[in-house]
Design a protein around this motif. Structure first.
Motif, PDB file in Angstrom:
ATOM      1  N   THR A 188       3.514  -4.064  -5.204  1.00  0.00           N
ATOM      2  CA  THR A 188       2.355  -3.170  -5.290  1.00  0.00           C
ATOM      3  C   THR A 188       2.169  -2.633  -6.710  1.00  0.00           C
ATOM      4  OG1 THR A 188       3.696  -1.312  -4.534  1.00  0.00           O
ATOM      5  CG2 THR A 188       2.393  -2.481  -2.870  1.00  0.00           C
ATOM      6  N   GLU A 219      -1.935  -1.950  -6.819  1.00  0.00           N
ATOM      7  CA  GLU A 219      -2.292  -1.281  -5.565  1.00  0.00           C
ATOM      8  C   GLU A 219      -1.521   0.015  -5.352  1.00  0.00           C
ATOM      9  OE1 GLU A 219      -1.844  -4.031  -2.366  1.00  0.00           O
ATOM     10  OE2 GLU A 219      -3.319  -5.408  -3.177  1.00  0.00           O
ATOM     11  N   GLU A 236      -3.736   3.096  -6.122  1.00  0.00           N
ATOM     12  CA  GLU A 236      -4.729   3.358  -5.085  1.00  0.00           C
ATOM     13  C   GLU A 236      -4.063   4.022  -3.871  1.00  0.00           C
ATOM     14  OE1 GLU A 236      -7.758   0.867  -2.195  1.00  0.00           O
ATOM     15  OE2 GLU A 236      -7.101  -0.042  -4.084  1.00  0.00           O
ATOM     16  N   SER A 237      -2.872   3.556  -3.527  1.00  0.00           N
ATOM     17  CA  SER A 237      -2.149   4.145  -2.389  1.00  0.00           C
ATOM     18  C   SER A 237      -1.752   5.589  -2.665  1.00  0.00           C
ATOM     19  CB  SER A 237      -0.889   3.331  -2.088  1.00  0.00           C
ATOM     20  OG  SER A 237      -1.220   2.013  -1.772  1.00  0.00           O
ATOM     21  N   ASP A 292      -4.833   7.719  -2.362  1.00  0.00           N
ATOM     22  CA  ASP A 292      -5.210   7.942  -0.962  1.00  0.00           C
ATOM     23  C   ASP A 292      -4.308   8.975  -0.299  1.00  0.00           C
ATOM     24  OD1 ASP A 292      -7.268   6.143  -1.156  1.00  0.00           O
ATOM     25  OD2 ASP A 292      -6.154   4.484  -0.230  1.00  0.00           O
ATOM     26  N   PHE A 339       1.528   7.782   7.246  1.00  0.00           N
ATOM     27  CA  PHE A 339       2.454   6.906   6.515  1.00  0.00           C
ATOM     28  C   PHE A 339       3.897   7.283   6.824  1.00  0.00           C
ATOM     29  CE2 PHE A 339       4.987   5.855   2.759  1.00  0.00           C
ATOM     30  CZ  PHE A 339       4.711   4.494   2.636  1.00  0.00           C
TER      31      PHE A 339
END
Length: 168
Positions: free
Chosen positions: A25, A30, A33-34, A37, A48
């Motif tokens: 990731t 990514e 972005e995670s 979020d 999560f």
């Protein structure tokens, strides 16, 4: 006899998988972005955390199942869980059932049934006739092993061996 430290196996496996996931990731970008979020909506972080905790519990449960009942039964249970999950998803979230999917379901169950029948027939025909004096099952030794008498020695002067239990 070698012993396996199952909690250590789980920790090492988990750390290895987590490290690879983080690296992947991070390299794809990514991860940012995670993180965005999770920091922008607290429910994402909560879900999560719940999902991660359930994942850890399920891995420990599967490992315990393998340890106490063997790999074959554990895989059968895991496959049954997946089949039930897919069936429930079709019940809860109705989807059209095309003829090709119905045909695939029939083929899957026909193949599994045929495999079980052939395997059962082969195992029955290859099984030696049981001695009439041996009417009691082997004594359970725990952890999936039985003790049975044999002329081989265990290296410590004893005249016994351990053989894996067979689930039929």
């Amino acid at each position: 006899m070698n012993t396996v430290d199952y909690p250590l196996v789980m920790v090492v496996t988990g750390l290895g998988a987590s490290s690879l996931l983080f690296l992947t990731t991070f390299l794809t970008g990514e991860i940012w972005e995670s993180i965005h979020d999770m920091t922008s909506d607290s429910s994402v972080a909560s879900w999560f955390t719940v999902y991660s905790a359930l994942g850890i519990v399920s891995v420990f449960a599967f490992t315990s199942l393998v340890r106490h009942h063997g790999a074959v039964l554990s895989v059968v249970v895991a496959l049954a869980r997946k089949v039930i999950s897919v069936a429930l998803s079709h019940v809860i979230f109705p989807k059209p059932l095309p003829l090709s999917r119905l045909f695939g379901i029939i083929l899957f169950f026909a193949g599994a049934t045929l495999h079980a029948l052939v395997r059962n027939k082969i195992s029955r025909s290859s099984r030696p006739a049981q001695d009439s004096a041996q009417t009691e099952p082997d004594v359970e030794m725990g952890e999936g092993f039985n003790q049975s008498t044999s002329s081989s020695t265990n290296g410590k002067g004893g005249s016994h061996r351990f053989s894996k239990m067979r689930v039929v």
